[in-house]
Scaffold this active site. Structure first.
Site, PDB file in Angstrom:
ATOM      1  N   HIS A 437       1.043  -2.592   2.011  1.00 58.41           N
ATOM      2  CA  HIS A 437       0.750  -2.102   0.672  1.00 58.41           C
ATOM      3  C   HIS A 437      -0.442  -1.145   0.682  1.00 58.41           C
ATOM      4  CE1 HIS A 437       0.637  -2.402  -3.674  1.00 58.41           C
ATOM      5  NE2 HIS A 437      -0.657  -2.604  -3.597  1.00 58.41           N
ATOM      6  N   GLU A 442       7.289  -0.778   1.649  1.00 54.61           N
ATOM      7  CA  GLU A 442       7.176  -2.185   1.233  1.00 54.61           C
ATOM      8  C   GLU A 442       8.312  -2.571   0.297  1.00 54.61           C
ATOM      9  OE1 GLU A 442       3.931  -3.381  -1.499  1.00 54.61           O
ATOM     10  OE2 GLU A 442       3.486  -1.240  -1.650  1.00 54.61           O
TER      11      GLU A 442
END
Ligand SMILES: Cc1cc2nc3c(=O)[nH]c(=O)nc-3n(C[C@H](O)[C@H](O)[C@H](O)COP(=O)(O)OP(=O)(O)OC[C@H]3O[C@@H](n4cnc5c(N)ncnc54)[C@H](O)[C@@H]3O)c2cc1C
Length: 468
Positions: A437, A442
């Site tokens: 992140h 992600e």
């Protein structure tokens, strides 16, 4: 072995031929390789490598524009085609030298001329010399399909010529709907050209997931590429300073260049294959089995000339497997599952495994996870393009069957997804992988809801600001 001049004669110094020659020589074989143009083949000389350099060049245009939102002012940015072409040529010449040097170091003898098959164990060089070989490997690749036959079609250029244009084409018409057509459309538009893609069908990129096919048109159109679907070129006329392209609906387009990117054909013509009786398939490609054997026991073929999966890493692996199998006493097959591919268009596409349509055609019940979001960078750059991600999962055992992406970095992401898929990763495996992140990637491990439009929790996904 002594009854032959060499153990292996390789025809074609491209990705597959060079790898096979080097590995065979490493196994102790006496190897000679013939190349009629430039060592390195399509990928190095007029394919993947120069194309990707042009793609990098084109992407600076967006970077300069996007920079403003981040506080930069980039003034006076100017693009010079001649500089790009000259620098690209320098790098290609360096690579060509490196390929030749590697072959030399491996003890492979290089013959810089055309070679044709003369018999099951004989090759004829352009200068008339005959060379006998215990095995012959045909690795002659493919060439642009020039199969169109309309008035003025000879005025069209292909991917071979586009790398060497003296003048940047300010306006270009590209006929085609495959990855080469789209990559050149994007990169030339990025460099400032007015680009029109002409395609007789109504969709691009046959064989890709339908969602990718639908979305790429909108995305490329946002980047200035124009599309003319359902039409073909009827004629090209050279006028004083431009080319007039007549479409089959009667309209005219005007351009500096017309690029014909309607596919590639295997290089089998004039190779002498008919005299030996090497079987070709209906597409004119050399028919081979899983070990790259033709119907003639001493003749093998690898790479694009066999039209299996026409990509550089595949040709390299086929060449390597051939050399290990025949000269290394270590037979192995290339597997063709989960081959990752990128289309370096703007935006980029990355895809691996089965499309939703292919998986359904196999009768599988599927869970489809997908998302469409505005990347974090776009919040300040103001760019409107979106990222799209889709994961195709087999309901029966939760295995990930396909990953299909559009957006920055898709090619890099999909290479990693391919590793996971090759070890049989399930959707649960993706989900238990910690997210990195903030990133676009992600999203691949945070997609929860089937057919989700975005992760519902914004704090879990700063990169993927929720779809509006
Ligand atoms: C514009 C473009 C972009 C591409 N982009 C990508 C990409 O991004 N990623 C990717 O994986 N693939 C890409 N490809 C495909 C890739 O280039 C090919 O899959 C790969 O080069 C195939 O390798 P090969 O060894 O089979 O043949 P080639 O690399 O084509 O090599 C064949 C060689 O044989 C020589 N030859 C032919 N006939 C004879 C003869 N009779 N005697 C002597 N020499 C002969 C040719 O001159 C050539 O050098 C691209 C192709 C093009 C055209």
């Amino acid at each position: 072995m002594d009854q032959f001049d060499v153990d292996l004669f390789v025809i074609g110094g491209g990705s597959g031929g060079v790898r096979a020659a080097r590995i065979a020589a490493g196994h102790g074989a006496k190897v000679r390789i013939a190349e009629e143009y430039r060592m390195g083949g399509t990928c190095v000389i007029r394919g993947c490598v120069p194309k990707k350099l042009f793609v990098y060049a084109a992407r600076f245009a967006h970077e300069f524009e996007d920079a403003a939102g981040f506080g930069w002012s980039v003034e006076g940015a100017r693009f010079d085609w001649a500089t790009l072409v000259a620098n690209k040529d320098k790098e290609i010449t360096r690579l060509e030298g490196a390929y030749s040097a590697n072959l030399d170091r491996s003890g492979v003898e290089i013959v810089r001329q055309r070679a044709t098959v003369e018999g099951p164990h004989a090759v004829r060089l352009a200068d008339g010399t005959e060379v006998t070989a215990r095995f012959i490997l045909i690795a002659t690749g493919g060439r642009p399909n020039r199969g169109l036959d309309f008035p003025g079609c000879e005025l069209g250029i292909t991917s071979n010529e586009i790398f060497h244009l003296e003048r940047f084409p300010e306006r270009i018409v590209i006929q085609g709907a495959g990855y080469i057509a789209l990559e050149f459309a994007s990169l030339l538009a990025g460099l400032g050209a007015k680009v029109t893609v002409v395609h007789r069908g109504d969709k691009l990129l046959r064989g890709f997931d339908e969602d990718i096919r639908d979305r790429i048109v909108d995305e490329m159109a946002q980047n200035g590429v124009e599309f003319e679907f359902g039409v073909t070129i009827e004629s090209i006329h050279a006028e004083a300073s431009e080319k007039r392209v007549r479409l089959n609906d009667g309209r005219d387009l005007f351009a500096d260049e017309v690029m014909l990117a309607i596919g590639r054909v295997p290089n089998t013509i004039g190779l002498g294959l008919d005299t030996v009786g090497v079987h070709l398939d209906e597409a004119g490609a050399i028919a081979v089995d899983g070990l790259s054997r033709t119907n003639i026991p001493s003749i093998y073929a690898v790479g694009d000339v066999t039209n299996r999966a026409n990509l550089t890493p595949v040709a390299i692996r086929e060449g390597h497997a051939f050399a290990d199998t025949v000269f290394g006493k270590h037979p192995w097959h290339v597997t063709y599952d989960n081959i990752p591919t990128a289309v370096f268009a703007e935006p980029e596409i990355g895809t691996v495994g089965l499309s939703e349509q292919e998986a359904r055609a196999q009768g599988r019940r599927l869970d489809i996870y997908q998302t469409d979001f505005r990347p974090l960078k776009a919040t300040l750059s103001g760019r409107t393009s979106r990222v799209f991600m889709k994961i195709v999962v087999d309901q029966a055992d939760d295995r990930v069957l396909g990953v299909h992406l559009i957006g920055e970095g898709s090619g890099e992401m999909v290479q990693m997804a391919a590793i996971a898929m090759n070890v049989g990763a399930t959707k649960t495996d993706f989900d238990r992988t910690m997210a990195l992140h903030p990133s676009s990637a992600e999203e691949l491990v945070t997609l929860r809801a089937k057919h989700a439009t975005s992760d519902p929790l914004p704090e879990a996904s700063a990169e993927a600001t929720p779809a509006l």
